[in-house]
Write a protein that holds these residues in place. Structure first.
Motif, PDB file in Angstrom:
ATOM      1  N   ASP A   1       0.714  -1.353   0.005  1.00 43.54           N
ATOM      2  CA  ASP A   1      -0.192  -0.130   0.072  1.00 43.54           C
ATOM      3  C   ASP A   1       0.700   1.212   0.086  1.00 43.54           C
ATOM      4  N   VAL A   2       2.029   0.986  -0.160  1.00 45.66           N
ATOM      5  CA  VAL A   2       3.022   2.252  -0.104  1.00 45.66           C
ATOM      6  C   VAL A   2       4.159   2.256  -1.031  1.00 45.66           C
TER       7      VAL A   2
ATOM      8  N   HIS B   1       3.807  11.048  -8.983  1.00 45.56           N
ATOM      9  CA  HIS B   1       3.242  12.425  -8.465  1.00 45.56           C
ATOM     10  C   HIS B   1       2.405  11.893  -7.429  1.00 45.56           C
ATOM     11  N   ASN B   2       2.530  12.616  -6.318  1.00 45.36           N
ATOM     12  CA  ASN B   2       1.664  12.360  -5.087  1.00 45.36           C
ATOM     13  C   ASN B   2       0.430  13.468  -5.084  1.00 45.36           C
ATOM     14  N   ARG B   3      -0.544  13.170  -5.318  1.00 45.73           N
ATOM     15  CA  ARG B   3      -1.890  14.122  -5.707  1.00 45.73           C
ATOM     16  C   ARG B   3      -2.080  15.106  -4.387  1.00 45.73           C
ATOM     17  N   ASN B   4      -1.141  14.788  -3.279  1.00 48.15           N
ATOM     18  CA  ASN B   4      -1.205  15.906  -2.330  1.00 48.15           C
ATOM     19  C   ASN B   4      -0.040  16.836  -2.691  1.00 48.15           C
TER      20      ASN B   4
ATOM     21  N   GLN C   1      23.991  -2.091   9.144  1.00 48.41           N
ATOM     22  CA  GLN C   1      23.504  -1.324   8.083  1.00 48.41           C
ATOM     23  C   GLN C   1      22.060  -0.759   8.255  1.00 48.41           C
ATOM     24  N   GLN C   2      21.853   0.331   7.950  1.00 48.55           N
ATOM     25  CA  GLN C   2      20.259   0.929   8.255  1.00 48.55           C
ATOM     26  C   GLN C   2      19.848   1.916   6.915  1.00 48.55           C
ATOM     27  N   TYR C   3      18.628   1.675   6.971  1.00 53.29           N
ATOM     28  CA  TYR C   3      18.018   2.771   5.590  1.00 53.29           C
ATOM     29  C   TYR C   3      17.542   4.118   6.328  1.00 53.29           C
ATOM     30  N   ASP C   4      17.611   5.025   5.567  1.00 58.31           N
ATOM     31  CA  ASP C   4      17.085   6.292   6.046  1.00 58.31           C
ATOM     32  C   ASP C   4      15.997   6.521   4.744  1.00 58.31           C
ATOM     33  N   CYS C   5      14.760   7.057   5.376  1.00 53.11           N
ATOM     34  CA  CYS C   5      13.801   7.000   4.431  1.00 53.11           C
ATOM     35  C   CYS C   5      13.670   8.568   3.858  1.00 53.11           C
ATOM     36  N   LYS C   6      13.785   8.654   2.536  1.00 49.38           N
ATOM     37  CA  LYS C   6      14.030  10.166   1.922  1.00 49.38           C
ATOM     38  C   LYS C   6      12.418  10.536   1.879  1.00 49.38           C
ATOM     39  N   TRP C   7      11.610   9.755   1.460  1.00 52.74           N
ATOM     40  CA  TRP C   7      10.037  10.288   1.199  1.00 52.74           C
ATOM     41  C   TRP C   7       9.308   8.679   1.024  1.00 52.74           C
TER      42      TRP C   7
ATOM     43  N   ALA D   1      -2.486   5.022  -2.622  1.00 57.49           N
ATOM     44  CA  ALA D   1      -4.048   5.671  -2.848  1.00 57.49           C
ATOM     45  C   ALA D   1      -3.657   6.875  -3.197  1.00 57.49           C
ATOM     46  N   ASP D   2      -2.389   7.655  -2.962  1.00 59.56           N
ATOM     47  CA  ASP D   2      -2.268   9.007  -3.368  1.00 59.56           C
ATOM     48  C   ASP D   2      -1.276   9.233  -4.535  1.00 59.56           C
ATOM     49  N   LEU D   3      -1.043   7.849  -5.225  1.00 58.44           N
ATOM     50  CA  LEU D   3       0.095   8.142  -6.256  1.00 58.44           C
ATOM     51  C   LEU D   3      -0.585   7.855  -7.569  1.00 58.44           C
ATOM     52  N   VAL D   4      -0.036   8.861  -8.228  1.00 58.59           N
ATOM     53  CA  VAL D   4      -0.702   9.118  -9.793  1.00 58.59           C
ATOM     54  C   VAL D   4       0.558   9.337 -10.762  1.00 58.59           C
ATOM     55  N   PHE D   5       0.352   8.703 -11.855  1.00 56.24           N
ATOM     56  CA  PHE D   5       1.461   8.858 -12.944  1.00 56.24           C
ATOM     57  C   PHE D   5       1.004  10.069 -13.875  1.00 56.24           C
TER      58      PHE D   5
END
Length: 817
Positions: A284-285, A388-391, A300-306, A311-315
């Motif tokens: 879902d994300v 694109h994030n619709r928000n 090692q660890q990950y750092d979230c960029k975004w 449900a908010d994702l559009v092309f």
């Protein structure tokens, strides 16, 4: 806590199985046990696996009871002092810390005492489903335990801080070792023991899965075990979040388990510069992360960029893309220059190795090669993939292939068809989700050739000739063309394009291409409809607006393309069939087992014949090759993975077959990779694999077992079932490979790398059996490489296995898990 993470992993597996299949449906990869035979033999083998699963579970049940006993041991003296003038703990504190432990102990003691004699005096008609059903029906005690678990831990911690006596007790509880164990006691903390019941309930559910898998559906136990599994799974679902509140972050807003669908390294254009990101697509994300810089040796660890909820994702449409920033493209000649530099460095590395150059010089060259490949990886992709994030914000990735872009887009759109909800992750949830990425990821290394240590095959080098003939299956006339891609320098690049065949449903291209392969393992064909409508053409000159009609990929298997003749094939893609032919110019790399016509040599001759003739326990060829590798090749980078020169290997094969007196002189002068290659060739040419055709299906079953105790029991039982020459040789090789892996920092060969190289060699079944189940199952077995690797890896990761200890042990193999 390691055990805690392990238990949560078990829980995920159980709940995934619950979602994906009916109870009792085999979920493991590979063929069912002796799938090609029916009737009594099949049922008999299934019942034998039942015995192995049960005896393994019984062994771990004994350990669990001993752990509960150790926890109860201090309870009585603590209660006795509670009513004195100097109590260590109050009665209330004792009740809280040891809540329900006595009840759990009694339930499992009764279960163990009932099951043990049934397994010890095994009978194929044995029934024990009612015991598991009764055990499942008493899970309410565990619910009470789980509800109290957090407060029990807090109380124990507070009491430790305020009372030195209790602190000493809780730091070192003595757990009795299992029967037949050399260790009489082990020391465990109270905190670790209090976690055991939570771990146990997940373990029991996994055992029920394994038992059902190996219980015939007409057996009286089957419905009882099914019922026990249903109760256990419902119970697990109900306490899922109580077990560990951190798990809430790896479930979706609807409470379903959030699964990783796809991940990979992509180049993101961020603030005008190219950055390498690891992108994770969950149910879902979509989450974009980068690896944190950590100190050497640190986890090692990950750092979230975004992240963008699906449900908010559009092309964005091509029209919207016109307003996006232009992508700066690196000129082709610069990319080609860099490839030539990398190739030159590769040649230098090979020369240094051949001349036994200093490892420091080789490492310096490799570092330079990595830097150049990394530059290429960042700068060559030019195909935009916009999200694109619709928000609000938009993001831009650059890919090297339209194939990847299509894969990512299709995977996201497929998930968007489901009922998904928009949400916002709290900082804790985001942290947990990002933390889970490291464990869940399927792509571990940056796609550059310097990282290709894990690959069994170094890929194909040479020329692939491809003729794209025709295509069928189009519903309406269109302007059609195909492109060809192969993997090169760690990622895919487009290598050829057919002309456009105008206005047709059956294009006939019949065009031939010669494609240079640089360590390639796959060929992709993409079929497009050409767009001539100028209004639809994108201003962004890198955007491919032509519509993908279908795409497909085939592995460039050295066996499939080894002949000098053209090999015709068809790729099916979304109902479209593209017909093509290919041939490859390279040396023969056959893997078929061909029994020797003569019984005098060692290659292609049964191992038992060779050891009997030599009056040896391990064939001379195996001992000599291993001795030489340990003497001067154990620090060789890529030992066993780097191929030796074919003529050298054939020369060594000839002297071993002739039992030539000059063998030792020849070995001491020969390139070490040729000696390593000769050893691999010996095992590959055995008339049947070292771990035998007869036991192959059982090894596939054993490695697929979920419960560690059952797996241990089964895998050791299978070793005991091998003929002595095979077993002694296998254990000899196993210890050698472990010694090779100890030098991993220098030779870059981990246990996993070695398992990848040797697993199929030691397990790959014989071919060309004229009768019996082997022929019927051979198609399935050819796809079992992953399981073959896992079998060898299991034994490589196992503590040392002694031949005499193994033979002395009975079926009831007891071990801590």
């Amino acid at each position: 806590m390691e055990e805690e993470e392990e238990a949560i992993g078990y829980l995920d597996k159980v709940l995934e199985d619950e979602d994906d299949s009916e109870p009792g449906t085999p979920t493991s990869p590979g063929p069912p046990f002796l799938a090609s035979e029916k009737g009594e033999r099949d049922a008999g083998k299934g019942l034998e696996m039942r015995k192995l699963v049960l005896s393994g579970f019984l062994a771990s049940e004994e350990i669990y009871i001993n752990q509960l006993e150790a926890l109860l041991l201090p309870m009585k003296p603590l209660k006795a002092t509670a009513t004195t003038s100097q109590p260590v703990l109050t009665l209330q504190q004792i009740e809280t810390i040891f809540y329900k432990i006595q009840d759990i102990y009694e339930i499992h003691k009764e279960f163990y005492d009932s099951l043990s004699p049934k397994v010890q005096q095994w009978d194929s008609n044995i029934t024990m489903g009612h015991l598991f059903q009764k055990l499942a029906s008493q899970l309410g005690v565990y619910k009470a335990f789980v509800d109290n678990y957090k407060i029990a831990l807090e109380t124990a911690e507070k009491c430790s801080q305020s009372n030195y006596q209790f602190q000493k007790i809780s730091e070192e509880l003595k757990v009795k070792g299992p029967k037949d164990s050399k260790e009489s006691h082990t020391s465990v903390t109270m905190e670790a023991l209090l976690y055991k019941p939570i771990d146990r309930v997940t373990r029991s559910t996994l055992v029920l899965h394994d038992l059902l898998k190996h219980t015939p559906t007409d057996h009286p136990d089957y419905p009882l075990l099914q019922d026990a599994l249903r109760i256990s799974q419902n119970f697990l679902s109900s306490i899922n979040e109580d077990i560990d509140p951190r798990r809430t972050a790896v479930t979706t807003p609807k409470g379903e388990t959030r699964q990783l669908i796809k991940d990979g390294f992509l180049v993101e254009l961020s603030e005008g510069s190219r950055k390498l990101r690891h992108v994770f697509l969950f149910t879902d994300v979509l989450l974009c992360a980068k690896l944190k810089k950590t100190a050497v040796g640190k986890h090692q660890q990950y750092d979230c960029k975004w992240y963008v909820p699906l449900a908010d994702l559009v092309f964005p449409s091509p029209e919207e893309s016109e307003h996006c920033p232009q992508v700066h493209v690196i000129p082709d000649h610069e990319l080609e220059d860099m490839k030539m530099k990398i190739s030159a460095i590769k040649s230098e590395v090979q020369k240094e190795k051949a001349n036994k150059g200093q490892s420091r010089a080789i490492e310096r060259l490799k570092k330079k090669m990595f830097e150049n490949e990394f530059w290429l990886l960042l700068n060559s992709p030019a195909i935009p993939f916009r999200i694109h994030n619709r928000n609000g914000k938009s993001y831009l990735f650059l890919l090297s292939s339209d194939y990847e872009r299509s894969e990512w887009r299709e995977a996201i759109q497929k998930l968007q068809k489901k009922d998904i909800q928009a949400f916002v992750l709290s900082s804790v949830e985001l942290q947990v989700l990002t933390g889970s990425c490291f464990k869940l990821r399927t792509v571990h290394n940056i796609p550059v050739t310097s990282n290709k240590d894990d690959d069994e095959s170094p890929g194909l080098y040479g020329f692939l000739h491809v003729i794209v003939h025709s295509a069928k299956g189009f519903k309406q006339s269109a302007n059609l063309y195909c492109t060809l891609e192969v993997d090169s320098f760690g990622y895919f690049v487009s290598k050829a394009k057919t002309r456009v065949f105008r206005d047709t449903t059956e294009p006939q291209w019949n065009e031939e291409f010669e494609i240079e392969l640089e360590g390639s393992q796959s060929l992709r064909i993409l079929c497009y409809e050409k767009c001539y409508d100028k209004t639809k053409l994108n201003k962004d000159n890198n955007e491919i607006v032509d519509k993908i009609m279908g795409k497909g990929q085939i592995q460039l298997d050295p066996q499939a393309v080894q002949t000098k003749n053209w090999h015709m094939d068809v790729i099916e893609m979304n109902g479209i069939k593209v017909e093509f032919s290919m041939k490859f110019t390279s040396r023969d790399m056959s893997l078929k087992r061909t029994p020797s016509k003569k019984q005098t040599g060692v290659f292609g001759v049964k191992i038992s014949v060779v050891t009997k003739r030599e009056r040896s326990k391990v064939p001379y060829i195996v001992r000599q090759c291993i001795e030489e590798v340990e003497k001067r090749g154990i620090e060789e980078v890529g030992i066993y993975r780097i191929s030796g020169v074919a003529t050298d290997i054939q020369a060594l094969k000839a002297v071993f077959d002739a039992n030539n007196k000059d063998i030792l002189v020849m070995l001491s002068d020969m390139d070490i990779n040729a000696i390593a290659g000769t050893l691999k060739l010996y095992f590959r040419e055995l008339p049947e694999p070292l771990l035998t055709d007869r036991l192959y299906p059982a090894f596939m079953e054993g490695i697929a077992l979920s419960d560690p105790a059952a797996k241990e029991n089964c895998m050791m039982h299978l070793l005991r079932s091998l003929p002595d020459p095979n077993l002694i040789t296998f254990l000899f090789l196993l210890e050698h490979l472990k010694r090779v892996a100890e030098k991993e920092p220098i030779n870059k060969m981990s246990l996993h790398n070695l398992a990848t190289v040797f697993g199929p060699t030691l397990l790959r079944p014989s071919e060309g059996e004229s009768k019996g189940h082997l022929t019927l199952a051979s198609d399935i077995w050819s796809h079992d490489v992953m399981a073959q690797v896992q079998v060898l890896l299991y034994y490589l990761q196992h503590p040392p296995i002694s031949f005499t200890e193994l033979k002395r042990n009975t079926l009831y193999f007891s071990t801590d898990v």
